[in-house]
Design an enzyme around this catalytic site. Structure first.
Site: not given
Ligand SMILES: Cc1cc2nc3c(=O)[nH]c(=O)nc-3n(C[C@H](O)[C@H](O)[C@H](O)COP(=O)(O)OP(=O)(O)OC[C@H]3O[C@@H](n4cnc5c(N)ncnc54)[C@H](O)[C@@H]3O)c2cc1C
Length: 394
Positions: A133, A162, A248, A373
């Site tokens: 989270p 996940i 991946e 990003e």
């Molecule tokens: C349908 C689905 C399936 C998934 N399956 C898996 C899975 O099987 N296993 C797993 O581990 N995860 C899984 N994920 C998680 C996915 O990898 C994350 O949602 C993703 O990495 C983004 O993390 P976050 O959602 O916490 O967004 P955050 O990290 O909170 O990002 C918020 C915003 O900040 C932006 N941001 C990031 N870095 C920067 C930067 N340097 N500068 C400016 N902006 C930035 C992001 O692009 C985004 O717009 C899944 C997600 C979804 C929606």
């Protein structure tokens, strides 16, 4: 189905035969059930077992571990054909290309012998649990802990988003052996869903891929033996993930091009039937020009991913190149489904039309597996490193 826009020299007769079998499998064992799975929020175990029998799970696993020892192009075929028809429910790609490689590439002999044969048959379904989270893009900040206790580790923490979260039997879980922000203390562990203290949370409601059971996972003092650590020692997790994420992201890019092809195919069927102002939709220059742009995007994407598949086959795929491919193809897919949906008019917004599902499902490609990003951060870091410029981002 549309003819491939470019000559795909990479694929042999054997690959093409496998592709025909995969298409048949999807037509008979996946598509007739997909609406039902969408309603239920999860697919059946039966389709996993059947996919295993059809050689569609983990095709690259070596024969000595129960696999076919096939090349990555067999994996690509499964990704492409599932993607082309929008079969987003069965998480074969996550299992075979995003999770199992951590065992086949970094696991010890015991892990390989006990798990890989089950991954190949579909007897054991696998997921990869990195995101939390409070930590998605910034993986270094994960809080899930692995505390050494005698010959065991005690796992505590929570994961979110996940894939295969409800149906999965075992998960590769990223956890920290020391509490800090550094990536040095991150390790990967194999954690079975039968362990005491492990529980599954909600099957999360999403705007698309409704049959894919994207879930929360909880670890409350889950005791696992130290032999479940992946790799020779603690602290290898981040490096292992960076290596695995190149494959991946290539897999995601391959899927994005195939999904764009599927959307175009679908739209070409529609414009030949639909009449407005006394003419076929296909007669309008706007339709023609828009679809010419879509087709051009697909050709560029196809050339790019085929080239990167070659690089992967010869062990030359770099993390930043894979990031560029994921960035470009996922943005391209977003443009494609938007253009195609517009051509359908109001019908494109109706859930029963495949283009509506394709539109919703395409959105996640710019987020999961690392957002656009994050891809840009990886690309610029690599570019600046070559130039000797510091690219630490905040
Ligand atoms: C349908 C689905 C399936 C998934 N399956 C898996 C899975 O099987 N296993 C797993 O581990 N995860 C899984 N994920 C998680 C996915 O990898 C994350 O949602 C993703 O990495 C983004 O993390 P976050 O959602 O916490 O967004 P955050 O990290 O909170 O990002 C918020 C915003 O900040 C932006 N941001 C990031 N870095 C920067 C930067 N340097 N500068 C400016 N902006 C930035 C992001 O692009 C985004 O717009 C899944 C997600 C979804 C929606």
């Amino acid at each position: 189905m549309l003819k491939d826009p470019v000559q795909r020299d990479l694929f042999s007769d054997e690959h093409n035969l496998f592709r025909a079998q995969v298409i048949k499998f999807i037509e008979t064992e996946v598509l007739p059930y997909h609406n039902d799975w969408d309603e239920k929020g999860v697919v059946t175990r039966e389709v996993w077992k059947k996919a295993g029998e059809a050689g569609m799970l983990c095709p690259t696993v070596l024969e000595k571990y129960g696999g076919a020892g096939a090349d990555f192009l067999f994996s690509a075929i499964v990704i492409e054909e599932m993607g082309r028809v929008g079969a987003s429910g069965p998480g074969f790609n996550i299992h075979s290309e995003m999770a199992a490689p951590y065992v086949s590439e970094f696991g010890n002999e015991e892990q390989k012998h006990s798990w890989l044969p089950k991954f190949v048959t579909g007897e054991a379904i696998l997921g990869i649990a990195m995101s939390e989270p409070e930590a998605g893009s910034d993986l270094k900040r994960i809080q899930t802990s692995a505390t050494k206790n005698g010959n065991d580790y005690i796992i505590n923490g929570q994961k979110v988003f996940i894939s295969n979260g409800q149906i999965g039997d075992v998960f590769i879980v990223a956890a920290k052996t020391q509490k800090d922000v550094s990536s040095k203390n991150m390790s990967l562990f194999l954690i079975e869903g039968t362990r005491e203290g492990f529980s599954r949370g909600q099957n999360l409601k999403k705007i698309g891929a409704k049959a894919q059971d994207t879930s929360e996972l909880f670890f409350d003092n889950v005791r696992i033996p130290e032999k479940n650590l992946i790799g020779p020692s603690e602290g290898q997790g981040f490096k292992q993930l960076m290596h695995g994420l190149a494959r991946e992201r290539l897999a995601i890019a391959i899927g994005c091009v195939a999904k764009a092809e599927g959307a175009l195919d679908n739209t070409l069927d529609y414009i030949r039937e639909r009449e407005i102002f006394g003419k076929k939709l296909s007669d309008f220059q706007n339709t023609q020009f828009k679809l010419a742009e879509v087709r051009s995007d697909i050709i560029v994407g196809r050339c790019l991913v085929d080239q990167l598949m070659s690089q992967y086959l010869s062990n030359h795929l770099h993390l930043d190149t894979a990031a560029s491919a994921k960035l470009w193809t996922s943005e391209m897919l977003g443009r494609t489904v938007d253009t195609c949906l517009q051509i359908f008019g109001g019908w494109g917004y109706m859930w029963e039309y495949p283009i509506a599902k394709a539109y919703a499902e395409a959105r996640v490609e710019r987020i999961a597996g690392g957002s656009s990003e994050v891809m840009k951060s990886i690309i610029i870091k690599s570019l600046f490193k070559d130039l000797g410029i510091n690219a630490e981002f905040n």
